[in-house]
Design an enzyme around this catalytic site. Structure first.
Site, mmCIF file in Angstrom:
data_model
loop_
_atom_site.group_PDB
_atom_site.id
_atom_site.type_symbol
_atom_site.label_atom_id
_atom_site.label_comp_id
_atom_site.label_asym_id
_atom_site.label_seq_id
_atom_site.Cartn_x
_atom_site.Cartn_y
_atom_site.Cartn_z
ATOM 1 N N CYS A 52 -10.139 11.950 4.772
ATOM 2 C CA CYS A 52 -8.894 11.447 4.863
ATOM 3 C C CYS A 52 -8.229 11.948 5.910
ATOM 4 O O CYS A 52 -8.099 13.068 6.554
ATOM 5 C CB CYS A 52 -8.171 11.974 3.751
ATOM 6 S SG CYS A 52 -9.041 11.289 2.046
ATOM 7 N N CYS A 100 -14.127 2.405 1.773
ATOM 8 C CA CYS A 100 -12.641 2.553 2.045
ATOM 9 C C CYS A 100 -12.210 1.754 3.149
ATOM 10 O O CYS A 100 -12.706 1.852 4.103
ATOM 11 C CB CYS A 100 -12.456 4.116 2.467
ATOM 12 S SG CYS A 100 -10.699 4.546 2.772
ATOM 13 N N CYS A 108 -1.274 2.690 12.538
ATOM 14 C CA CYS A 108 -0.420 2.799 11.341
ATOM 15 C C CYS A 108 1.095 3.289 12.213
ATOM 16 O O CYS A 108 1.173 4.161 13.017
ATOM 17 C CB CYS A 108 -0.881 4.022 10.546
ATOM 18 S SG CYS A 108 0.284 4.258 9.103
ATOM 19 N N CYS A 146 3.147 10.297 9.596
ATOM 20 C CA CYS A 146 3.097 11.319 8.637
ATOM 21 C C CYS A 146 2.267 12.510 9.533
ATOM 22 O O CYS A 146 1.462 12.242 10.330
ATOM 23 C CB CYS A 146 2.004 11.047 7.564
ATOM 24 S SG CYS A 146 2.605 10.045 6.457
ATOM 25 N N CYS A 158 -1.443 13.567 9.758
ATOM 26 C CA CYS A 158 -2.341 12.673 9.667
ATOM 27 C C CYS A 158 -2.861 12.021 11.012
ATOM 28 O O CYS A 158 -1.980 11.992 12.012
ATOM 29 C CB CYS A 158 -1.972 11.430 8.839
ATOM 30 S SG CYS A 158 -3.119 10.175 8.949
ATOM 31 N N GLU A 164 -11.284 0.608 11.348
ATOM 32 C CA GLU A 164 -12.582 1.689 10.772
ATOM 33 C C GLU A 164 -12.621 1.385 9.356
ATOM 34 O O GLU A 164 -11.487 1.076 8.589
ATOM 35 C CB GLU A 164 -11.921 3.175 11.025
ATOM 36 C CG GLU A 164 -12.044 3.486 12.529
ATOM 37 C CD GLU A 164 -11.638 4.865 13.032
ATOM 38 O OE1 GLU A 164 -10.456 4.996 13.103
ATOM 39 O OE2 GLU A 164 -12.203 5.868 13.120
HETATM 40 N N1 SAH Z 1 -0.828 4.856 4.297
HETATM 41 C C1 SAH Z 1 -1.325 5.094 3.017
HETATM 42 C C2 SAH Z 1 -2.913 4.813 2.756
HETATM 43 C C3 SAH Z 1 -3.758 5.836 3.645
HETATM 44 S S1 SAH Z 1 -4.410 6.743 2.403
HETATM 45 C C4 SAH Z 1 -0.911 6.084 2.287
HETATM 46 O O1 SAH Z 1 -0.442 7.076 3.169
HETATM 47 O O2 SAH Z 1 -1.180 6.613 1.238
HETATM 48 C C5 SAH Z 1 -4.920 8.251 3.159
HETATM 49 C C6 SAH Z 1 -4.688 9.536 2.346
HETATM 50 O O3 SAH Z 1 -4.973 10.425 3.231
HETATM 51 C C7 SAH Z 1 -3.037 9.686 2.043
HETATM 52 O O4 SAH Z 1 -2.878 10.062 0.684
HETATM 53 C C8 SAH Z 1 -2.503 10.773 3.004
HETATM 54 O O5 SAH Z 1 -1.598 11.551 2.348
HETATM 55 C C9 SAH Z 1 -3.933 11.639 3.124
HETATM 56 N N2 SAH Z 1 -3.956 12.257 4.438
HETATM 57 C C10 SAH Z 1 -3.486 12.119 5.584
HETATM 58 N N3 SAH Z 1 -3.746 12.800 6.453
HETATM 59 C C11 SAH Z 1 -4.597 13.837 5.918
HETATM 60 C C12 SAH Z 1 -5.474 14.894 6.410
HETATM 61 N N4 SAH Z 1 -5.329 15.487 7.732
HETATM 62 N N5 SAH Z 1 -6.410 15.636 5.367
HETATM 63 C C13 SAH Z 1 -6.201 15.186 4.296
HETATM 64 N N6 SAH Z 1 -5.700 13.942 3.743
HETATM 65 C C14 SAH Z 1 -4.961 13.341 4.511
#
Ligand code: SAH
Length: 351
Positions: A336, A97, A104, A108, A111, A84
């Site tokens: 995000c 992006c 992944c 987390c 996410c 994506e």
């Molecule tokens: N794996 C890497 C790259 C992904 S960046 C990382 O974690 O940094 C994606 C960003 O979106 C990260 O900062 C993550 O913390 C954030 N994120 C993940 N789930 C989210 C959500 N449900 N709402 C808002 N931000 C989220």
């Protein structure tokens, strides 16, 4: 292929070296997507390339357009894995992006991508091609990109678990005979793969760094981002401090902080964050507060707007720069933490 690999490849076909430059430019600068279109190559060579090589290894399955102009592309690799990519326009800047992995491996808790698990690392070509596909869709093949393009490695996956391919792809995209997107226009984000932060600090032509922090408390971070059990806050902040030492004049790096209602958004959480930055004497940093983007499978609520703004001013009154990231493309699962290869969108926004 890098330019060196491409050279090697043409030599192995018994072709002169300059053909590799011709093809590199055709693919990366002109963004042509088939050998047929490279009409400045002899017909015979085009046929030979058709047989032994491929320009494109990704297919766009669907494209979703948000009411705010954001576009999400759901692509598939040649072996069937989802990829994506998101296009985020603003008035004077476009951002693409890209993803570094299909799915992944990190878990987390807030996410949606995590729910996929790791499918596989993306190849160098698959990383670069995402950007080419988006630019061609938005501006037409070989179309001018009016205000340049910024890249963020913040799509699906953990870029630092696919570090070599990531860096090789960025090098190809920076080439002035190609896309010419220089590292200064690129930011990569990590959930905290500590050894790679040290590696990045040593790289000469490197992108900007963002670290997903989301809490300054080890106990909470263990729960929200289990990678913290492998590298805890002390190890992460020590690496961040080292990275700070490698910054260029005027450069800063970012901590991302997903705002989860009642979980990490209290005054005490803001104060704990301030103390953490003080403890490691981190000064050239900014905090990006990301409102949580919800989904049915996720058990968190977004912080209220009042909370976010209170949290932000608490940081600021302690001398910490903080910004709130405006959510984009929520209606099409493009924001995000929402990239989970969903073949859905608000039907009104579909295109
Ligand atoms: N794996 C890497 C790259 C992904 S960046 C990382 O974690 O940094 C994606 C960003 O979106 C990260 O900062 C993550 O913390 C954030 N994120 C993940 N789930 C989210 C959500 N449900 N709402 C808002 N931000 C989220």
């Amino acid at each position: 292929m890098s330019r060196a690999e491409l050279e090697e490849f043409f030599l192995s076909l018994g072709e002169p070296k300059y053909r590799s430059t011709q093809v590199f430019k055709a693919v990366h600068e002109r963004r042509l997507v088939s050998f047929e279109e490279i009409t400045d190559l002899p017909k015979k060579l085009r046929a030979k390339l058709e047989e032994s090589a491929a320009i494109s290894r990704l297919a766009v399955e669907s494209r979703y357009v948000s009411t705010d102009g954001t576009r999400r592309y759901l692509m598939k690799t040649a072996d069937g894995y989802p990829v994506e990519t998101v296009f985020i326009p603003t008035e004077n800047r476009d951002t693409i992006c890209f993803s570094s992995q299909s799915g992944c491996p990190l878990k987390c808790d807030f996410c949606l991508t995590a729910k996929l698990g790791l499918l596989r690392n993306l190849t160098v070509g698959e990383i670069v091609e995402q950007v080419i596909i988006v630019l061609n869709d938005v501006y037409g093949v070989a179309g001018e990109t009016p205000h340049g393009t910024n890249l963020v490695g913040m799509g699906a996956g953990e870029p630092f678990l696919n570090f070599d391919n990531l860096i090789a792809a960025l090098e190809i995209m920076a080439d002035e005979d190609g896309l010419f997107i220089v590292p200064n226009r690129v930011t990569v984000s990590t959930a905290g793969i500590v050894p790679r932060i040290y590696d990045l600090a040593k790289l000469e032509n490197r992108p900007h760094l963002a670290i997903s922090l989301s809490t300054a408390n080890d106990e909470l971070r263990d729960r929200l981002m289990p990678i913290n059990k492998k590298w805890d806050l002390d190890e992460l902040m020590t690496a961040a401090k080292e990275f700070e030492g490698s910054l260029r004049r005027g450069e800063r790096f970012t901590f991302e902080y997903v705002m989860l209602g009642g979980v990490n958004d209290r005054d005490s959480d803001a104060n704990e964050l301030v103390r953490l930055l003080e403890k490691y004497q981190l000064k050239k940093v900014k905090i990006n507060l990301i409102p949580h983007n919800g989904a049915e499978q996720l058990d968190y609520n977004a912080s209220t707007a009042e909370r976010v703004s209170r949290f932000k001013s608490l940081l600021e009154s302690n001398g910490v720069d903080a910004y709130v990231r405006q959510p984009r493309g929520r209606d099409i699962y493009a924001a995000c933490g929402q990239l989970a290869a969903k073949s859905e969108a608000n039907s009104a926004a579909m295109n």
